[in-house]
Design a protein around this motif. Structure first.
Motif, PDB file in Angstrom:
ATOM      1  N   CYS A  36      -7.807  36.825  24.709  1.00 36.13           N
ATOM      2  CA  CYS A  36      -9.131  36.857  25.331  1.00 36.13           C
ATOM      3  C   CYS A  36      -9.554  35.413  25.587  1.00 36.13           C
ATOM      4  O   CYS A  36      -9.173  34.503  24.844  1.00 36.13           O
ATOM      5  N   SER A 143      -5.499  38.138  29.098  1.00 37.50           N
ATOM      6  CA  SER A 143      -5.619  39.541  29.527  1.00 37.50           C
ATOM      7  C   SER A 143      -7.080  39.965  29.662  1.00 37.50           C
ATOM      8  O   SER A 143      -7.381  40.901  30.403  1.00 37.50           O
ATOM      9  N   GLU A 144      -7.988  39.268  28.954  1.00 42.58           N
ATOM     10  CA  GLU A 144      -9.415  39.583  29.037  1.00 42.58           C
ATOM     11  C   GLU A 144     -10.204  38.287  29.162  1.00 42.58           C
ATOM     12  O   GLU A 144      -9.930  37.311  28.461  1.00 42.58           O
ATOM     13  N   GLN A 157     -18.741  38.825  38.927  1.00 40.09           N
ATOM     14  CA  GLN A 157     -17.609  39.550  38.342  1.00 40.09           C
ATOM     15  C   GLN A 157     -16.627  40.001  39.411  1.00 40.09           C
ATOM     16  O   GLN A 157     -15.405  39.888  39.234  1.00 40.09           O
ATOM     17  N   SER A 161     -12.743  38.900  39.660  1.00 36.10           N
ATOM     18  CA  SER A 161     -11.720  39.958  39.642  1.00 36.10           C
ATOM     19  C   SER A 161     -10.797  39.840  40.847  1.00 36.10           C
ATOM     20  O   SER A 161      -9.589  40.088  40.750  1.00 36.10           O
ATOM     21  N   SER A 168      -8.736  41.713  32.987  1.00 34.53           N
ATOM     22  CA  SER A 168     -10.027  42.370  32.777  1.00 34.53           C
ATOM     23  C   SER A 168     -11.125  41.313  32.704  1.00 34.53           C
ATOM     24  O   SER A 168     -11.101  40.439  31.827  1.00 34.53           O
ATOM     25  N   THR A 170     -15.213  40.386  32.439  1.00 38.95           N
ATOM     26  CA  THR A 170     -16.555  40.834  32.077  1.00 38.95           C
ATOM     27  C   THR A 170     -17.520  39.673  32.242  1.00 38.95           C
ATOM     28  O   THR A 170     -17.375  38.640  31.581  1.00 38.95           O
TER      29      THR A 170
END
Length: 312
Positions: A36, A143-144, A157, A161, A168, A170
């Motif tokens: 993350c 990955s996040e 966002q 993306s 992923s 956020t």
């Protein structure tokens, strides 16, 4: 143990009119496990000093350890608490990596005032995307991603993306209070900004009247107000430490700066239009005064030495 008390800021001071990155060694584990990554900034609103973007990243399997380290929103912590947490981050070399981008006040102002203006939001978005790309380029298995919002969260966002498909993303308001990895990034950004402010090297000769305390940098801070007022040079304005694109600076320059009168001050719009109408075209300088314009013969005629005749 890693030492964070004396971070080498020479590169920052050598480029205090642009932007530069401060990089910490990448833990090997972040190259082998899904990670993350959090992003946050410090110093977006102040009228002086840099804006600093920070990123922190660690394996998803280590997330609970982040919680146990006690990260929180850097703005709710005292300076010594933030310093202690940065030391903890530096010492977590087995699982936690970080990097900051220091964006100088001069860079911010020149971008915002150049002919094709660049907003502070765009500068922020560019820095955030650059830090994500930096981690990927270093081999971190991101990955996040969790980001504190700038502008509309949904739009931001979607942009991230599209830029980083397969990750992923956020984007959330108050992300530093919701996600420990963003809190860690916030600590890195805030401490780096604090240290850069304290050790700033002025390239200009400040007025003798300049105050020694410039405060937090926010326009409402009394110390900042006094420093801005006393550091203003009537002719040359403010040192590069100041974001001269802020309206606070404009107001002070209007009130205390030397007045400048341009040659065309006071002309009416119609007067300018008339002057433009009477301005000679460049081609006029290649024609003798009073000379009649003569049409150039077509290439077909000139190549065959053919000339027009009026009498047969």
């Amino acid at each position: 143990m890693a030492e964070c008390t004396e971070l080498d800021l020479d590169a920052v001071h050598a480029e205090n009119s642009g932007k530069c990155r401060f990089e910490w060694p990448i833990p090997e584990v972040t190259k082998n496990e899904p990670c993350c990554l959090g992003i946050d900034e410090a110093g977006r609103g102040p009228v002086l000093g840099p804006m600093v973007y920070g990123t922190a990243f660690c394996p998803l399997s280590m997330n609970q350890r982040l919680v146990e380290m006690g990260f929180a929103d850097s703005k709710t912590l005292k300076e010594d608490e933030r310093e202690n947490l940065l030391t903890a981050i530096c010492n977590a070399t087995d699982m936690l990596g970080w990097c900051t981008e220091i964006i100088s006040p001069n860079y911010i102002s020149t971008q915002m005032l150049k002919r094709t203006k660049c907003s502070l939001n765009v500068i922020s978005h560019t820095s955030a995307m650059g830090l994500i790309q930096y981690a990927l380029d270093q081999g971190v298995q991101v990955s996040e991603v969790y980001v504190d919002t700038v502008g509309t969260a949904g739009t931001y966002q979607d942009m991230l993306s599209a830029k980083f498909p397969g990750i992923s993303i956020t984007v959330s308001a108050k992300a530093d209070a919701k996600f420990p990895i963003v809190s860690a990034a916030s600590i890195c950004a805030k401490v780096m900004r604090d240290r850069v402010l304290k050790s700033w090297r002025f390239n200009e000769m400040l007025p003798a009247s300049a105050s020694e305390q410039y405060g937090s940098g926010y326009p409402a801070d009394p110390n900042t107000k006094e420093w801005l007022s006393t550091s203003l040079q009537p002719v040359f304005g403010f040192p590069q430490f100041i974001r001269f694109s802020w309206s606070t600076c404009d107001n002070l320059l209007d009130a205390k700066g030397a007045s400048v009168t341009w040659d065309d001050d006071g002309e009416e719009d119609d007067g300018k239009a008339k002057a433009a109408k009477n301005t000679k075209k460049l081609t006029q300088f290649f024609t003798a005064p009073g000379a009649a314009k003569k049409a150039k013969p077509h290439r077909f005629l000139s190549e065959r030495h053919l000339e027009p005749v009026s009498v047969l």
